[in-house]
Design a protein around this motif. Structure first.
Motif, PDB file in Angstrom:
ATOM      1  N   PRO A   1       1.415  -0.798   0.175  1.00 19.38           N
ATOM      2  CA  PRO A   1      -0.104  -0.179  -0.065  1.00 19.38           C
ATOM      3  C   PRO A   1       0.773   1.029  -0.258  1.00 19.38           C
ATOM      4  O   PRO A   1       2.107   1.406   0.592  1.00 19.38           O
ATOM      5  N   GLY A   2       0.733   2.084  -0.898  1.00 23.48           N
ATOM      6  CA  GLY A   2       1.627   3.404  -0.719  1.00 23.48           C
ATOM      7  C   GLY A   2       2.544   3.313  -1.729  1.00 23.48           C
ATOM      8  O   GLY A   2       2.716   4.043  -2.195  1.00 23.48           O
ATOM      9  N   ASP A   3       3.036   2.449  -2.598  1.00 28.20           N
ATOM     10  CA  ASP A   3       3.687   2.228  -3.064  1.00 28.20           C
ATOM     11  C   ASP A   3       3.062   2.837  -4.429  1.00 28.20           C
ATOM     12  O   ASP A   3       4.650   3.318  -5.299  1.00 28.20           O
ATOM     13  N   LEU A   4       2.707   2.325  -5.006  1.00 27.84           N
ATOM     14  CA  LEU A   4       2.107   2.880  -6.576  1.00 27.84           C
ATOM     15  C   LEU A   4       0.706   4.150  -6.695  1.00 27.84           C
ATOM     16  O   LEU A   4       0.468   3.402  -6.076  1.00 27.84           O
ATOM     17  N   PHE A   5       0.607   4.460  -7.618  1.00 29.98           N
ATOM     18  CA  PHE A   5      -0.236   5.672  -8.262  1.00 29.98           C
ATOM     19  C   PHE A   5      -0.719   4.703  -8.837  1.00 29.98           C
ATOM     20  O   PHE A   5      -0.096   5.001 -10.356  1.00 29.98           O
ATOM     21  N   VAL A   6      -2.226   3.891  -8.956  1.00 33.22           N
ATOM     22  CA  VAL A   6      -2.394   3.247 -10.250  1.00 33.22           C
ATOM     23  C   VAL A   6      -4.212   4.261 -10.278  1.00 33.22           C
ATOM     24  O   VAL A   6      -4.885   4.412 -10.048  1.00 33.22           O
ATOM     25  N   VAL A   7      -3.375   4.911 -12.217  1.00 34.11           N
ATOM     26  CA  VAL A   7      -4.809   4.774 -12.699  1.00 34.11           C
ATOM     27  C   VAL A   7      -4.994   4.022 -13.827  1.00 34.11           C
ATOM     28  O   VAL A   7      -4.950   2.924 -14.209  1.00 34.11           O
ATOM     29  N   ARG A   8      -6.546   3.430 -13.802  1.00 36.92           N
ATOM     30  CA  ARG A   8      -7.377   2.213 -14.560  1.00 36.92           C
ATOM     31  C   ARG A   8      -8.380   2.946 -15.418  1.00 36.92           C
ATOM     32  O   ARG A   8      -8.954   2.977 -14.426  1.00 36.92           O
ATOM     33  N   VAL A   9      -8.381   1.846 -16.469  1.00 36.30           N
ATOM     34  CA  VAL A   9      -9.486   2.005 -17.809  1.00 36.30           C
ATOM     35  C   VAL A   9      -9.568   0.920 -18.656  1.00 36.30           C
ATOM     36  O   VAL A   9      -8.330   0.704 -18.983  1.00 36.30           O
TER      37      VAL A   9
END
Length: 247
Positions: free
Chosen positions: A115-123
């Motif tokens: 948690p907190g390691d990746l900033f994920v944008v999904r589509v």
């Protein structure tokens, strides 16, 4: 979702400038200026101590090392409760991931991160639109994330649906045609190259295309890339093996 065309001009400026887009850009630039003015300690508040800043290359190595552990089924042991209270105050992700929404693709697992390691944008189809770009701009400018990865995957249903629409003239309901329009240029480009596996080729082309769109993404990402503060790469996740291959 944005209507991206396959012309050179559209690739250089894929996202139409809207009033909302201008306001978002202005807000991000103001936030970045404020962060620069007050310095890291003031900007991040009194949350957990920030980790030592890393470069985009170091972030990429960290991702790929994690993926190797995932493929080998040897993930690091994690205590998910540790640091939970500290994360309330601040976050320090080291990589942003533009990923497909496919339920079989989980970036935190695939790269063995916590948690907190990746900033994920999904589509679905892992393509860039206004909202996705604004999110990635926030990550790069406000959170100082040095790496952005566009992550496609094998057997992508969104890419396959686009191929079927172009091949058979399939009519899709709702807003799905807008999704197809965003992936269509990659399918057209892959088909023109005459490969033997259009789905695989179009998946790779879609990743490469969106890497290009990010690198030229004015006014934030392109500037940070030119300054050497942000690195943008593409990868394809293999559903069968879990391995991420850079493209």
């Amino acid at each position: 979702m944005c209507d991206q065309h396959c012309s050179v001009a559209a690739e250089r400026s894929p996202l139409p400038v809207s009033r909302r887009g201008l306001l978002v850009g202005a807000a991000l630039l103001s936030a970045g200026a404020a962060l620069s003015a007050c310095g890291p300690a003031e900007a991040q508040g009194k949350g957990p101590a920030a980790t030592t800043p890393i470069s985009g290359d170091e972030g990429l190595q960290r991702l790929m090392d994690g993926n190797a552990r995932y493929v080998a089924n040897a993930p690091t042991e994690k205590d998910y409760s540790a640091g939970r209270a500290a994360r309330v105050a601040a976050q320090y992700p080291f990589a942003s991931i533009l990923s497909c929404a496919d339920s079989r693709v989980a970036p935190e697992l695939a790269f063995d991160q916590g948690p907190g390691d990746l900033f994920v944008v999904r589509v679905a189809g892992n393509f860039l639109n206004d909202d996705g770009l604004a999110s990635l701009e926030y990550g790069a400018l406000v959170l100082n994330i040095p790496l952005i990865m566009v992550l496609g995957h094998s057997n992508c249903g969104a890419v396959d649906a686009t191929i079927k629409v172009l091949k058979d003239g399939t009519r899709l309901p709702g807003h799905l045609p807008e999704l197809v329009n965003s992936i269509k240029p990659a399918v057209v480009a892959a088909k023109a190259k005459g490969g033997t596996d259009l789905l695989a080729d179009a998946t790779v082309e879609n990743v490469r295309r969106n890497v290009r769109l990010l690198v030229t993404g004015d006014p934030v990402v392109s500037r940070l890339v030119k300054q050497g503060k942000v690195k943008v790469v593409g990868g394809v996740y293999d559903l069968a093996t879990g391995r991420v291959t850079l493209v």
